[in-house]
Design an enzyme around this catalytic site. Structure first.
Site, PDB file in Angstrom:
ATOM      1  N   HIS A  82       0.840  -1.206   0.000  1.00  0.00           N
ATOM      2  CA  HIS A  82       0.000   0.000   0.000  1.00  0.00           C
ATOM      3  C   HIS A  82       0.874   1.254   0.000  1.00  0.00           C
ATOM      4  O   HIS A  82       2.043   1.202   0.387  1.00  0.00           O
ATOM      5  CB  HIS A  82      -0.843   0.035   1.282  1.00  0.00           C
ATOM      6  CG  HIS A  82      -1.913  -0.995   1.343  1.00  0.00           C
ATOM      7  ND1 HIS A  82      -2.053  -1.873   2.402  1.00  0.00           N
ATOM      8  CD2 HIS A  82      -2.922  -1.297   0.491  1.00  0.00           C
ATOM      9  CE1 HIS A  82      -3.103  -2.650   2.197  1.00  0.00           C
ATOM     10  NE2 HIS A  82      -3.645  -2.335   1.042  1.00  0.00           N
ATOM     11  N   CYS A 133      -2.332  -0.069   9.884  1.00  0.00           N
ATOM     12  CA  CYS A 133      -3.394  -1.022   9.446  1.00  0.00           C
ATOM     13  C   CYS A 133      -4.363  -1.432  10.533  1.00  0.00           C
ATOM     14  O   CYS A 133      -5.483  -1.806  10.237  1.00  0.00           O
ATOM     15  CB  CYS A 133      -2.808  -2.339   8.971  1.00  0.00           C
ATOM     16  SG  CYS A 133      -1.248  -2.285   8.219  1.00  0.00           S
TER      17      CYS A 133
HETATM   18  C1  CIR Z   1      -3.522  -7.927   3.193  1.00  0.00           C
HETATM   19  O1  CIR Z   1      -2.723  -8.397   2.377  1.00  0.00           O
HETATM   20  O2  CIR Z   1      -4.547  -7.360   2.854  1.00  0.00           O
HETATM   21  C2  CIR Z   1      -3.210  -8.076   4.675  1.00  0.00           C
HETATM   22  N1  CIR Z   1      -2.547  -9.312   4.918  1.00  0.00           N
HETATM   23  C3  CIR Z   1      -2.365  -6.936   5.151  1.00  0.00           C
HETATM   24  C4  CIR Z   1      -3.067  -5.638   5.084  1.00  0.00           C
HETATM   25  C5  CIR Z   1      -2.265  -4.516   5.657  1.00  0.00           C
HETATM   26  N2  CIR Z   1      -3.027  -3.334   5.659  1.00  0.00           N
HETATM   27  C6  CIR Z   1      -2.521  -2.116   5.586  1.00  0.00           C
HETATM   28  O3  CIR Z   1      -1.326  -1.956   5.410  1.00  0.00           O
HETATM   29  N3  CIR Z   1      -3.351  -1.096   5.629  1.00  0.00           N
END
Ligand code: CIR
Length: 253
Positions: free
Chosen positions: A161, A248
């Protein structure tokens, strides 16, 4: 922007079944929860009121609540996450968010993860990534521009991201990867440029002029200290195994 609240979700036992590119082993659910609890304690210690939702066993990535919504003073956008396995998460978060904000729901033709949305005052910088597309950015812009926000799309080459590699750390300063440092969108800010081997620490979280940063990144810590803001280090080693970090794990507003 001053935060008084956060929404979080306890990691489920199924946490290791989520999406990841990290290749650093499977996370242990209990250690993940311990790191999550430490994180919530930090938010509480900073005076935030924290709503913690129960685990969602069918959605092993659901504790990464940031991706499901974007909160702003005037409204909240409920996203349509880029990864198909995560789309159902929004139905569990929307009713909670709507207790606090008027909500606008993104259509299923558009895709966006909140992890791609960096808000600095009245400006949004939004990563174009494998999770967020132009249709998502268009829908987002249509919902927020009437409130005086600008929206700038940023092509993200590496990393999951935008906020994996760029974050606001106070005092008109962004912390960002070497590759993003030349981007015209960030020229108006002071910059802390991450060493290549410490890129993960770019996911440092600003809460009301305190910085929360992952422990184990000494070069980044040294650079952050030059800002003269309070810094709290916390271990996110289990969270990192699933490509997660500090931003996150909460929706802040
Ligand atoms: C994903 O791949 O969607 C999750 N394992 C990790 C998401 C992390 N989210 C973020 O950085 N906002």
């Amino acid at each position: 922007m001053y935060f008084t609240h956060a929404i979080t979700r306890l990691p489920a036992d199924s946490v290791a079944s989520g999406l990841t590119t990290a290749n650093i082993g499977a996370p242990d659910p209990e250690r993940t929860r311990q790191q999550f609890r430490n994180y919530v304690d930090i938010l509480l210690g900073l005076g935030l009121t924290v709503t913690t939702l129960p685990p969602a066993a069918d959605y092993p990535d659901a504790h990464f609540v940031e991706d499901t919504a974007v909160m702003m003073p005037e409204l909240a956008i409920i996203t349509h996450p880029g990864a198909p396995s995560r789309r159902g998460e929004v139905d569990t978060i929307a009713p909670v968010v709507s207790r606090f904000r008027h909500t606008v729901r993104m259509s299923s033709n558009a895709h966006m993860d909140g992890g791609d949305v960096l808000m600095i005052d009245k400006r949004f910088f939004i990563g174009l990534t494998s999770r967020t597309d132009e249709a998502g950015i268009r829908e987002f812009a249509a919902a927020v521009e009437k409130f005086g926000y600008s929206v700038t799309a940023i092509e993200v080459g590496a990393g999951l991201h935008l906020k994996s590699i760029v974050n606001y750390v106070g005092r008109n300063t962004v912390i960002l990867s070497e590759d993003s440092a030349d981007h015209p969108a960030f020229r108006g800010f002071n910059q802390i440029v991450l060493a290549k081997e410490e890129e993960y620490a770019g996911n440092t979280l600003w809460i009301n002029d305190t910085l929360i940063t992952p422990s184990g990144y000494p070069d980044t810590l040294k650079k952050l200290k030059t800002l003269g803001l309070p810094i709290i280090e916390t271990d996110t080693s289990e969270i990192r195994k699933m490509d997660g970090g500090l931003t996150c794990m909460s929706l802040r507003f």
